[in-house]
Write a protein that holds these residues in place. Sequence first.
Motif, PDB file in Angstrom:
ATOM      1  N   TYR A  66      36.877  35.303  39.746  1.00 54.30           N
ATOM      2  CA  TYR A  66      35.446  35.618  39.719  1.00 54.30           C
ATOM      3  C   TYR A  66      35.204  36.567  38.548  1.00 54.30           C
ATOM      4  CZ  TYR A  66      30.815  36.816  41.503  1.00 54.30           C
ATOM      5  OH  TYR A  66      29.461  36.990  41.647  1.00 54.30           O
ATOM      6  N   PRO A  67      34.673  36.077  37.410  1.00 51.00           N
ATOM      7  CA  PRO A  67      34.618  36.880  36.176  1.00 51.00           C
ATOM      8  C   PRO A  67      33.882  38.205  36.320  1.00 51.00           C
ATOM      9  CG  PRO A  67      34.105  34.573  35.720  1.00 51.00           C
ATOM     10  CD  PRO A  67      34.125  34.718  37.211  1.00 51.00           C
ATOM     11  N   ALA A  68      32.841  38.232  37.155  1.00 45.06           N
ATOM     12  CA  ALA A  68      32.049  39.455  37.271  1.00 45.06           C
ATOM     13  C   ALA A  68      32.861  40.621  37.826  1.00 45.06           C
ATOM     14  CB  ALA A  68      30.827  39.203  38.156  1.00 45.06           C
ATOM     15  N   LEU A  69      33.992  40.312  38.430  1.00 43.73           N
ATOM     16  CA  LEU A  69      34.836  41.371  38.992  1.00 43.73           C
ATOM     17  C   LEU A  69      35.227  42.391  37.932  1.00 43.73           C
ATOM     18  CD1 LEU A  69      36.501  42.087  41.672  1.00 43.73           C
ATOM     19  CD2 LEU A  69      38.430  41.067  40.449  1.00 43.73           C
ATOM     20  N   PHE A  70      35.418  41.933  36.701  1.00 44.57           N
ATOM     21  CA  PHE A  70      35.949  42.789  35.647  1.00 44.57           C
ATOM     22  C   PHE A  70      34.863  43.536  34.863  1.00 44.57           C
ATOM     23  CE2 PHE A  70      39.032  39.504  36.520  1.00 44.57           C
ATOM     24  CZ  PHE A  70      40.209  40.223  36.614  1.00 44.57           C
ATOM     25  N   SER A  71      33.613  43.194  35.115  1.00 47.22           N
ATOM     26  CA  SER A  71      32.516  43.837  34.395  1.00 47.22           C
ATOM     27  C   SER A  71      32.379  45.299  34.815  1.00 47.22           C
ATOM     28  CB  SER A  71      31.204  43.091  34.676  1.00 47.22           C
ATOM     29  OG  SER A  71      30.128  43.721  34.036  1.00 47.22           O
ATOM     30  N   HIS A  72      32.599  46.211  33.870  1.00 49.93           N
ATOM     31  CA  HIS A  72      32.470  47.662  34.096  1.00 49.93           C
ATOM     32  C   HIS A  72      33.446  48.198  35.149  1.00 49.93           C
ATOM     33  CE1 HIS A  72      28.900  47.580  31.610  1.00 49.93           C
ATOM     34  NE2 HIS A  72      28.363  46.654  32.383  1.00 49.93           N
ATOM     35  N   LEU A  73      34.531  47.444  35.429  1.00 50.81           N
ATOM     36  CA  LEU A  73      35.469  47.900  36.454  1.00 50.81           C
ATOM     37  C   LEU A  73      36.176  49.182  36.033  1.00 50.81           C
ATOM     38  CD1 LEU A  73      36.770  47.438  39.174  1.00 50.81           C
ATOM     39  CD2 LEU A  73      38.383  45.833  38.103  1.00 50.81           C
ATOM     40  N   THR A  74      36.540  49.290  34.761  1.00 56.75           N
ATOM     41  CA  THR A  74      37.184  50.517  34.283  1.00 56.75           C
ATOM     42  C   THR A  74      36.284  51.726  34.505  1.00 56.75           C
ATOM     43  OG1 THR A  74      38.568  49.399  32.647  1.00 56.75           O
ATOM     44  CG2 THR A  74      38.075  51.713  32.235  1.00 56.75           C
ATOM     45  N   GLU A  75      34.988  51.563  34.238  1.00 60.82           N
ATOM     46  CA  GLU A  75      34.056  52.674  34.456  1.00 60.82           C
ATOM     47  C   GLU A  75      33.959  53.033  35.936  1.00 60.82           C
ATOM     48  OE1 GLU A  75      33.666  50.072  32.573  1.00 60.82           O
ATOM     49  OE2 GLU A  75      32.392  50.468  30.819  1.00 60.82           O
ATOM     50  N   ASP A  76      33.972  52.001  36.805  1.00 65.15           N
ATOM     51  CA  ASP A  76      33.927  52.267  38.247  1.00 65.15           C
ATOM     52  C   ASP A  76      35.153  53.048  38.697  1.00 65.15           C
ATOM     53  OD1 ASP A  76      31.590  50.827  38.300  1.00 65.15           O
ATOM     54  OD2 ASP A  76      32.488  49.008  39.134  1.00 65.15           O
ATOM     55  N   VAL A  77      36.313  52.670  38.181  1.00 67.54           N
ATOM     56  CA  VAL A  77      37.551  53.383  38.523  1.00 67.54           C
ATOM     57  C   VAL A  77      37.482  54.827  38.046  1.00 67.54           C
ATOM     58  CG1 VAL A  77      40.043  53.475  38.061  1.00 67.54           C
ATOM     59  CG2 VAL A  77      38.949  51.283  38.533  1.00 67.54           C
ATOM     60  N   GLY A  78      36.846  55.037  36.897  1.00 69.24           N
ATOM     61  CA  GLY A  78      36.740  56.372  36.324  1.00 69.24           C
ATOM     62  C   GLY A  78      36.070  57.384  37.222  1.00 69.24           C
ATOM     63  N   ARG A  79      35.265  56.934  38.159  1.00 70.72           N
ATOM     64  CA  ARG A  79      34.594  57.867  39.080  1.00 70.72           C
ATOM     65  C   ARG A  79      35.568  58.501  40.059  1.00 70.72           C
ATOM     66  NH1 ARG A  79      31.045  53.510  40.036  1.00 70.72           N
ATOM     67  NH2 ARG A  79      31.589  53.543  42.251  1.00 70.72           N
ATOM     68  N   TYR A  80      36.763  57.891  40.199  1.00 75.07           N
ATOM     69  CA  TYR A  80      37.681  58.344  41.246  1.00 75.07           C
ATOM     70  C   TYR A  80      38.995  58.913  40.731  1.00 75.07           C
ATOM     71  CZ  TYR A  80      34.514  55.876  44.390  1.00 75.07           C
ATOM     72  OH  TYR A  80      33.406  55.463  45.076  1.00 75.07           O
ATOM     73  N   ILE A  81      39.310  58.746  39.455  1.00 72.01           N
ATOM     74  CA  ILE A  81      40.590  59.270  38.980  1.00 72.01           C
ATOM     75  C   ILE A  81      40.506  60.775  38.750  1.00 72.01           C
ATOM     76  CG2 ILE A  81      41.179  57.066  37.894  1.00 72.01           C
ATOM     77  CD1 ILE A  81      40.724  58.459  35.172  1.00 72.01           C
ATOM     78  N   PHE A  82      41.671  61.410  38.656  1.00 66.87           N
ATOM     79  CA  PHE A  82      41.729  62.849  38.436  1.00 66.87           C
ATOM     80  C   PHE A  82      41.614  63.125  36.937  1.00 66.87           C
ATOM     81  CE2 PHE A  82      44.146  66.924  38.067  1.00 66.87           C
ATOM     82  CZ  PHE A  82      43.290  67.698  38.819  1.00 66.87           C
ATOM     83  N   ASN A  83      40.446  62.896  36.407  1.00 62.30           N
ATOM     84  CA  ASN A  83      40.174  63.102  34.990  1.00 62.30           C
ATOM     85  C   ASN A  83      38.679  62.976  34.797  1.00 62.30           C
ATOM     86  OD1 ASN A  83      40.459  63.311  32.165  1.00 62.30           O
ATOM     87  ND2 ASN A  83      42.407  62.192  32.216  1.00 62.30           N
ATOM     88  N   THR A  84      38.226  63.182  33.584  1.00 69.16           N
ATOM     89  CA  THR A  84      36.783  63.080  33.340  1.00 69.16           C
ATOM     90  C   THR A  84      36.347  61.654  33.039  1.00 69.16           C
ATOM     91  OG1 THR A  84      37.182  63.634  31.010  1.00 69.16           O
ATOM     92  CG2 THR A  84      36.599  65.447  32.498  1.00 69.16           C
ATOM     93  N   SER A  85      37.276  60.787  32.648  1.00 71.49           N
ATOM     94  CA  SER A  85      36.940  59.397  32.352  1.00 71.49           C
ATOM     95  C   SER A  85      38.191  58.537  32.438  1.00 71.49           C
ATOM     96  CB  SER A  85      36.326  59.271  30.952  1.00 71.49           C
ATOM     97  OG  SER A  85      37.264  59.648  29.962  1.00 71.49           O
ATOM     98  N   CYS A  86      37.994  57.233  32.407  1.00 70.37           N
ATOM     99  CA  CYS A  86      39.101  56.282  32.473  1.00 70.37           C
ATOM    100  C   CYS A  86      38.985  55.312  31.303  1.00 70.37           C
ATOM    101  CB  CYS A  86      39.060  55.516  33.796  1.00 70.37           C
ATOM    102  SG  CYS A  86      40.367  54.284  33.970  1.00 70.37           S
ATOM    103  N   SER A  87      40.089  55.081  30.600  1.00 71.55           N
ATOM    104  CA  SER A  87      40.085  54.145  29.481  1.00 71.55           C
ATOM    105  C   SER A  87      41.100  53.022  29.682  1.00 71.55           C
ATOM    106  CB  SER A  87      40.398  54.887  28.169  1.00 71.55           C
ATOM    107  OG  SER A  87      41.672  55.507  28.243  1.00 71.55           O
ATOM    108  N   THR A  88      41.647  52.897  30.879  1.00 72.99           N
ATOM    109  CA  THR A  88      42.667  51.878  31.153  1.00 72.99           C
ATOM    110  C   THR A  88      42.056  50.483  31.131  1.00 72.99           C
ATOM    111  OG1 THR A  88      43.763  53.466  32.619  1.00 72.99           O
ATOM    112  CG2 THR A  88      44.458  51.158  32.755  1.00 72.99           C
ATOM    113  N   PRO A  89      42.530  49.591  30.270  1.00 71.81           N
ATOM    114  CA  PRO A  89      42.044  48.204  30.322  1.00 71.81           C
ATOM    115  C   PRO A  89      42.438  47.558  31.647  1.00 71.81           C
ATOM    116  CG  PRO A  89      43.241  48.644  28.269  1.00 71.81           C
ATOM    117  CD  PRO A  89      43.512  49.791  29.183  1.00 71.81           C
ATOM    118  N   ILE A  90      41.484  46.891  32.283  1.00 73.75           N
ATOM    119  CA  ILE A  90      41.744  46.156  33.519  1.00 73.75           C
ATOM    120  C   ILE A  90      41.305  44.725  33.254  1.00 73.75           C
ATOM    121  CG2 ILE A  90      41.297  45.993  35.992  1.00 73.75           C
ATOM    122  CD1 ILE A  90      40.509  48.976  35.921  1.00 73.75           C
TER     123      ILE A  90
END
Length: 303
Positions: A253-277
């Motif tokens: 389901y392609p929409a799964l990957f849309s802005h997923l990195t940004e969504d993850v960024g809300r929960y990691i122990f850092n100010t942002s997330c740059s991990t490609p998913i």
Amino acid sequence: MGLDIGGTKTEAVILDSLGSALVTKRIPTVKTCYTGFLTSLVSFIQEMRKSVAEPVSIGICLPGTEDAGTKLIKNSNIVVLNQNPLIHDLERLLEQPVAWDNDANCFTLSEATDGAGAEARSVFGAILGTGCGGGLSMDKVLWRGHNSNAGEWGHNPLPLYNERDDGPAVQCYCGKFNCTESFISGTGLARQYELIQREAIDAKGVFALIEQENKTAVALYQTFRDQLARALASVINICDPNIIVIGGGVSRYPALFSHLTEDVGRYIFNTSCSTPIVPAMHGDSSGVRGAAWLGRDAARRLG
């Protein structure tokens, strides 16, 4: 040679050193008894070996695990394999070493070797299908961990679970409650939809309703994405891979990957997330290709 043994079919491929498929073939998986399974598999491997001039290494993608003490297969959904020394028997009958691992580890090795994670030093591979499996590769080598348990994120409790947003507690088949797999797998998505609508439907059906902008399905999808983001954030907080590659039916389901990195960024122990998913490059072939690379790597270690 790589073999992906599933409950319905067994797929085999022989790759050259660059990863091009020389021979591919599928046969039905024999599940009536262990002897029948073993005879069929050995015959299939021997047939495949004859299709190329040079000797081949052998790697197998297999559901289940091997008891470290007894070397007997356990926890396989191909039940005739359980409590049998499959790898020992294969090596005896084929007269050569046989490497093996589970589907999530083979998937990860495939994508790390020459797939979506080929340029990354560390790769976390996640399969979102009937269940929720995972594996970790470092420098194109599987990292299994001290207990051979690395990557089993599906049986961690869903991070930040709360009954209001995630529904009532659910017991996993493993016996524990609120395992991540119970939420972010295809089965988990279908379970949550049925809980809301009192209607049995599979994950494919839920995604079809999402595309039709069904309000219930769309609202559930937002919850599902948030659950996925929380689960992936826990992976990043622990091992912080260079890339996360997702496969399995849910990844289609392609929409799964849309802005997923940004969504993850809300929960990691850092100010942002740059991990490609990203989605897997080899799709459904990742398991059998990973098994082939697994066998190659084991043969190299043995000299």
